[in-house]
Design a protein around this motif. Structure first.
Motif, PDB file in Angstrom:
ATOM      1  N   ALA A 116       0.831  -1.215   0.000  1.00 55.28           N
ATOM      2  CA  ALA A 116       0.000   0.000   0.000  1.00 55.28           C
ATOM      3  C   ALA A 116       0.859   1.256   0.000  1.00 55.28           C
ATOM      4  O   ALA A 116       1.745   1.417   0.831  1.00 55.28           O
ATOM      5  N   ASP A 117       0.546   2.117  -0.938  1.00 56.69           N
ATOM      6  CA  ASP A 117       1.236   3.396  -1.098  1.00 56.69           C
ATOM      7  C   ASP A 117       0.139   4.468  -1.078  1.00 56.69           C
ATOM      8  O   ASP A 117      -0.293   4.950  -2.130  1.00 56.69           O
ATOM      9  N   PRO A 118      -0.347   4.800   0.128  1.00 55.39           N
ATOM     10  CA  PRO A 118      -1.532   5.663   0.207  1.00 55.39           C
ATOM     11  C   PRO A 118      -1.201   7.108  -0.149  1.00 55.39           C
ATOM     12  O   PRO A 118      -0.026   7.494  -0.155  1.00 55.39           O
ATOM     13  N   PRO A 119      -2.237   7.919  -0.446  1.00 52.82           N
ATOM     14  CA  PRO A 119      -1.986   9.348  -0.636  1.00 52.82           C
ATOM     15  C   PRO A 119      -1.410   9.911   0.654  1.00 52.82           C
ATOM     16  O   PRO A 119      -1.775   9.481   1.747  1.00 52.82           O
ATOM     17  N   PHE A 120      -0.488  10.872   0.538  1.00 49.05           N
ATOM     18  CA  PHE A 120       0.251  11.335   1.720  1.00 49.05           C
ATOM     19  C   PHE A 120      -0.435  12.448   2.497  1.00 49.05           C
ATOM     20  O   PHE A 120       0.101  12.929   3.479  1.00 49.05           O
ATOM     21  N   GLY A 121      -1.571  12.917   1.988  1.00 53.26           N
ATOM     22  CA  GLY A 121      -2.239  14.018   2.697  1.00 53.26           C
ATOM     23  C   GLY A 121      -1.470  15.312   2.586  1.00 53.26           C
ATOM     24  O   GLY A 121      -1.472  16.129   3.506  1.00 53.26           O
ATOM     25  N   ILE A 122      -0.777  15.539   1.439  1.00 44.61           N
ATOM     26  CA  ILE A 122      -0.027  16.797   1.275  1.00 44.61           C
ATOM     27  C   ILE A 122      -0.429  17.512  -0.016  1.00 44.61           C
ATOM     28  O   ILE A 122       0.327  18.286  -0.572  1.00 44.61           O
ATOM     29  N   ASN A 123      -1.635  17.210  -0.509  1.00 47.67           N
ATOM     30  CA  ASN A 123      -2.120  17.848  -1.722  1.00 47.67           C
ATOM     31  C   ASN A 123      -1.136  17.722  -2.878  1.00 47.67           C
ATOM     32  O   ASN A 123      -0.731  18.704  -3.493  1.00 47.67           O
ATOM     33  N   PHE A 124      -0.766  16.508  -3.152  1.00 54.89           N
ATOM     34  CA  PHE A 124       0.236  16.210  -4.182  1.00 54.89           C
ATOM     35  C   PHE A 124      -0.216  16.676  -5.565  1.00 54.89           C
ATOM     36  O   PHE A 124       0.589  17.025  -6.416  1.00 54.89           O
ATOM     37  N   ASP A 125      -1.547  16.673  -5.780  1.00 55.31           N
ATOM     38  CA  ASP A 125      -2.093  17.051  -7.090  1.00 55.31           C
ATOM     39  C   ASP A 125      -1.610  18.430  -7.519  1.00 55.31           C
ATOM     40  O   ASP A 125      -1.452  18.719  -8.699  1.00 55.31           O
ATOM     41  N   LYS A 126      -1.368  19.297  -6.520  1.00 55.67           N
ATOM     42  CA  LYS A 126      -0.979  20.677  -6.845  1.00 55.67           C
ATOM     43  C   LYS A 126       0.540  20.803  -6.992  1.00 55.67           C
ATOM     44  O   LYS A 126       1.063  21.879  -7.175  1.00 55.67           O
ATOM     45  N   MET A 127       1.266  19.681  -6.867  1.00 53.88           N
ATOM     46  CA  MET A 127       2.722  19.786  -6.781  1.00 53.88           C
ATOM     47  C   MET A 127       3.466  19.362  -8.043  1.00 53.88           C
ATOM     48  O   MET A 127       4.681  19.302  -8.028  1.00 53.88           O
ATOM     49  N   GLY A 128       2.722  19.099  -9.109  1.00 56.73           N
ATOM     50  CA  GLY A 128       3.343  18.615 -10.345  1.00 56.73           C
ATOM     51  C   GLY A 128       4.544  19.442 -10.763  1.00 56.73           C
ATOM     52  O   GLY A 128       5.613  18.900 -11.044  1.00 56.73           O
ATOM     53  N   ILE A 152      -1.861  12.296 -14.884  1.00 62.62           N
ATOM     54  CA  ILE A 152      -3.297  11.958 -14.888  1.00 62.62           C
ATOM     55  C   ILE A 152      -4.021  12.914 -13.936  1.00 62.62           C
ATOM     56  O   ILE A 152      -3.598  13.059 -12.780  1.00 62.62           O
ATOM     57  N   PRO A 153      -5.105  13.550 -14.376  1.00 62.19           N
ATOM     58  CA  PRO A 153      -5.815  14.466 -13.480  1.00 62.19           C
ATOM     59  C   PRO A 153      -6.611  13.702 -12.423  1.00 62.19           C
ATOM     60  O   PRO A 153      -6.890  12.516 -12.590  1.00 62.19           O
ATOM     61  N   GLY A 154      -6.945  14.393 -11.328  1.00 60.57           N
ATOM     62  CA  GLY A 154      -7.889  13.835 -10.355  1.00 60.57           C
ATOM     63  C   GLY A 154      -7.254  13.026  -9.244  1.00 60.57           C
ATOM     64  O   GLY A 154      -7.936  12.255  -8.584  1.00 60.57           O
ATOM     65  N   TYR A 155      -5.930  13.190  -9.024  1.00 61.42           N
ATOM     66  CA  TYR A 155      -5.273  12.501  -7.902  1.00 61.42           C
ATOM     67  C   TYR A 155      -6.082  12.796  -6.641  1.00 61.42           C
ATOM     68  O   TYR A 155      -6.364  13.951  -6.336  1.00 61.42           O
ATOM     69  N   SER A 156      -6.487  11.748  -5.929  1.00 63.18           N
ATOM     70  CA  SER A 156      -7.400  11.962  -4.819  1.00 63.18           C
ATOM     71  C   SER A 156      -6.648  12.129  -3.502  1.00 63.18           C
ATOM     72  O   SER A 156      -5.929  11.236  -3.074  1.00 63.18           O
ATOM     73  N   GLU A 157      -6.813  13.280  -2.892  1.00 57.36           N
ATOM     74  CA  GLU A 157      -6.166  13.530  -1.607  1.00 57.36           C
ATOM     75  C   GLU A 157      -7.160  13.349  -0.457  1.00 57.36           C
ATOM     76  O   GLU A 157      -8.361  13.242  -0.678  1.00 57.36           O
ATOM     77  N   ILE A 158      -6.625  13.373   0.748  1.00 64.41           N
ATOM     78  CA  ILE A 158      -7.452  13.047   1.907  1.00 64.41           C
ATOM     79  C   ILE A 158      -7.976  14.327   2.562  1.00 64.41           C
ATOM     80  O   ILE A 158      -7.191  15.206   2.936  1.00 64.41           O
ATOM     81  N   LYS A 159      -9.291  14.376   2.682  1.00 61.12           N
ATOM     82  CA  LYS A 159      -9.879  15.600   3.249  1.00 61.12           C
ATOM     83  C   LYS A 159     -10.149  15.443   4.744  1.00 61.12           C
ATOM     84  O   LYS A 159     -10.116  16.406   5.485  1.00 61.12           O
ATOM     85  N   GLN A 160     -10.398  14.182   5.184  1.00 65.12           N
ATOM     86  CA  GLN A 160     -10.685  13.975   6.609  1.00 65.12           C
ATOM     87  C   GLN A 160      -9.367  13.905   7.403  1.00 65.12           C
ATOM     88  O   GLN A 160      -8.278  13.996   6.821  1.00 65.12           O
TER      89      GLN A 160
END
Ligand SMILES: C[S@@+](CC[C@H](N)C(=O)[O-])C[C@H]1O[C@@H](n2cnc3c(N)ncnc32)[C@H](O)[C@@H]1O
Length: 293
Positions: free
Chosen positions: A30-42, A53-61
């Motif tokens: 398992a390589d979970p999303p890191f909770g650091i808003n990676f989508d904005k870091m390209g 790929i668009p739409g990388y899902s980050e953790i909101k909770q």
């Protein structure tokens, strides 16, 4: 009934709860999303937006709550003899460690994966490693395949020769069994990918050490709750293991499908090549026998 070699494009917590029976999985990667808003870091990672790929899902909770949610499902589905490799950046390590302890996992190793480049920094050191937690349910029962060499032998060999340089082979095996792994990140220049992709070499190492090779046509089952580019599925195809996985972002599907299809072609070509070599060897030995008679 567990459907194998399948990826579901849905939330892994709900997916595992609905689809995977208790104690049915041999290995979890398992390589979970890191909770650091990676989508904005390209751009920070020098990636062309058109190749991500668009739409990388980050953790909101809350990250610990999210982590405990999926890790407790992993605990339920993993066999008593199974293993779980969890990749984490340092920023959320505390939450991950709390979640694994709460779920009941035992840590066998805390591995450092050192990669070759990090993000450019001005006033701090460059991060160039990830944490890999090697976890089990039962420290007396988990399967571990010590691939045809024993590190103790290497140690003994080296200590007999105190003062003399360690041979290249010794060094290879020492590095191989140490818990700091130096593995380059993939570049895949010009290829579309999810914002993060693990090196296949890293995932293959988990698979080869911690799942049984195919036996009497029966393959081990590997689960990846966060498929991304499908690296785990590709490594399973290449190493003859069954996979099952989840990915919440449906935009990853074409990339995953293509990566799996390429791996299947590669395996088929290798199989054809080895069949052809065997056929030629049989013809030569048949002719040699004939000429002696
Ligand atoms: C760090 S990436 C995984 C990369 C993957 N290991 C690879 O080599 O390509 C994490 C992935 O988890 C997905 N994800 C985030 N939340 C999820 C959830 N609740 N269920 C399933 N997938 C999720 C993200 O969309 C992202 O693709």
């Amino acid at each position: 009934m567990l459907e194998l070699d399948k990826i579901y494009y849905e939330d892994c917590i709900q997916g595992m709860a609905e689809r995977i029976p208790d104690e049915s999985i041999d290995l979890v990667i398992a390589d979970p999303p890191f909770g650091i808003n990676f989508d904005k870091m390209g751009s920070q990672y020098n990636r062309k937006a058109s190749l991500v790929i668009p739409g990388y899902s980050e953790i909101k909770q809350d990250y610990e709550e999210f982590s405990h949610g999926w890790i407790k499902e992993v605990y339920r589905v993993l066999k008593n003899t199974g293993s779980f490799y969890l990749i984490s950046g340092w920023t959320k390590l505390r939450e991950i460690l709390n979640a694994i302890a709460k779920a009941g996992f035992i840590t066998v190793n805390h591995i450092i994966w050192k990669y070759q480049f990090g993000v450019f920094t001005k006033r701090k050191f460059v991060s160039s490693h990830y944490h890999v937690l090697f976890l089990v349910k039962n420290p007396k029962k988990y399967y571990f395949n010590k691939i045809d060499h024993y590190p103790e032998d290497v140690m003994n060999l080296s200590s007999q020769n105190v003062g003399s340089p360690v041979s290249a082979m010794d060094e290879y095996w020492l590095n191989y069994m140490e818990n700091v792994w130096e593995i380059k990140r993939p570049y895949n220049r010009g290829k579309i990918k999810n914002s993060t992709k693990l090196p296949e070499e890293l995932v293959e190492k988990f698979i080869k050490y911690s799942s049984r090779p195919m036996e009497n046509g029966k393959k081990a089952v590997v689960l990846d709750p966060f498929m991304g580019n499908g690296t785990t599925a590709v490594a399973c195809v290449k190493n003859r293991r069954n996979f099952i996985g989840f990915e919440i972002n449906p935009a990853c599907k074409p990339t995953i499908d293509q990566n799996i299809a390429e791996a299947r072609v590669m395996i088929r070509d290798l199989r054809d090549e080895s069949r052809e070599k065997n056929r030629q060897r049989d013809i030569i030995s048949f002719m040699e026998k004939g000429s002696k008679q």
